[in-house]
Design an enzyme around this catalytic site. Sequence first.
Site, PDB file in Angstrom:
ATOM      1  N   GLY A   1       6.766  15.807  -5.900  1.00 46.84           N
ATOM      2  CA  GLY A   1       6.983  14.446  -6.379  1.00 46.84           C
ATOM      3  C   GLY A   1       6.274  14.142  -7.683  1.00 46.84           C
ATOM      4  O   GLY A   1       5.638  15.013  -8.287  1.00 46.84           O
TER       5      GLY A   1
ATOM      6  N   TYR B   1       8.310  -0.462   2.184  1.00 51.87           N
ATOM      7  CA  TYR B   1       7.299   0.376   1.536  1.00 51.87           C
ATOM      8  C   TYR B   1       5.921  -0.247   1.704  1.00 51.87           C
ATOM      9  O   TYR B   1       4.957   0.426   2.091  1.00 51.87           O
ATOM     10  CB  TYR B   1       7.639   0.528   0.062  1.00 51.87           C
ATOM     11  CG  TYR B   1       6.630   1.304  -0.758  1.00 51.87           C
ATOM     12  CD1 TYR B   1       6.510   2.677  -0.627  1.00 51.87           C
ATOM     13  CD2 TYR B   1       5.829   0.656  -1.692  1.00 51.87           C
ATOM     14  CE1 TYR B   1       5.604   3.395  -1.398  1.00 51.87           C
ATOM     15  CE2 TYR B   1       4.922   1.357  -2.465  1.00 51.87           C
ATOM     16  CZ  TYR B   1       4.808   2.724  -2.320  1.00 51.87           C
ATOM     17  OH  TYR B   1       3.906   3.413  -3.089  1.00 51.87           O
TER      18      TYR B   1
ATOM     19  N   ILE C   1       2.414   4.203 -11.755  1.00 51.37           N
ATOM     20  CA  ILE C   1       1.912   5.392 -12.431  1.00 51.37           C
ATOM     21  C   ILE C   1       2.842   5.768 -13.578  1.00 51.37           C
ATOM     22  O   ILE C   1       4.056   5.885 -13.400  1.00 51.37           O
ATOM     23  CB  ILE C   1       1.797   6.582 -11.458  1.00 51.37           C
ATOM     24  CG1 ILE C   1       0.899   6.208 -10.267  1.00 51.37           C
ATOM     25  CG2 ILE C   1       1.254   7.809 -12.173  1.00 51.37           C
ATOM     26  CD1 ILE C   1      -0.532   5.889 -10.626  1.00 51.37           C
TER      27      ILE C   1
END
Length: 318
Positions: free
Chosen positions: A11, A140, A170
């Site tokens: 990922g 989530y 990020i």
Amino acid sequence: MKKILVAGAGGQIGSELTTYLRGIYGVSNVVAADLRHSQFLAESGPFVQLDVLDPRKYAFVVHKYGVDTIFNLVALLSATGEKNPSLAWSINMGALNNSLEIAREYECALFTPSSIGAFGGDFPRDNTPQDTIMQPNTMYGVCKVAGELLGNYYHTRYGVDTRSVRFPGIISSVTLPGGGTTDYAVEIFYSAVKGEQFTCPVPDNVYMDMMYMPDALRACVELMEADPAKLKHRNSFNIASMSFTPEGIYAEIRKHLPDFKMVYDVDPVKQAIAESWPNKLDDTCAREEWGWKPQWDLSSMTEDMLKAITKKLTKREW
């Protein structure tokens, strides 16, 4: 940390964290694991193709390699998770539950990232404190809150060395993001470097915390190496670096590329998610308990991203 397993190594964070950890602890001491085969990770060190939702195979890998530290990075992100909430729950919580049980059985330390997505409800949006109301409106976020509670439970109940940070969005020049609400802050750089107009899916005035990948990687290692006696909070620490709106990052990029254009086509799902999150986190606890301090801000990150992506796209001959 002597023998490390990175689950979800293919990922956005995992691919770079694996390389970062191998540079610190040695190539042979960092095992990369992912559901899909990765030629890059397999060529650069130990790699196993692993479905972490299979507890027997997961445990076998930990036992085979003598793992003492697990980084569990397996998750469906916020926007993707809203398209299939039940799948998000199954993957995110299944991976966490198996990681916790295996960490308990094999006496491993465990890092599982939380997120700004864990926040929601009537909480302070500016300088959001470490301990506050957390009532997220996404699956989530629900998984992240549940994960923080489970991490604390396994630490107090079984003594498992669980640790975590609440990551902001990020930003990375290496690996493309995978379905998060903050993805625009990466995608905008590619459009800028290609000379394309960027269409932003979140409103112009919405602040969200962001972090450059080098700081995120360093935070993982520094927390896992921190003296446990000094950790009052484990799951999970607020960490912060920079907070900006789409207009803010657009203006910063235009300092380098003045002809760059951006328009808006707001995605109502991403708008609702973004507006439910903090504008800026208060990371005092991380600074005091394990010495967290960011090294990158919007200006330095923008300059570095533009250089890195220009080099990357030139090499690929876009």
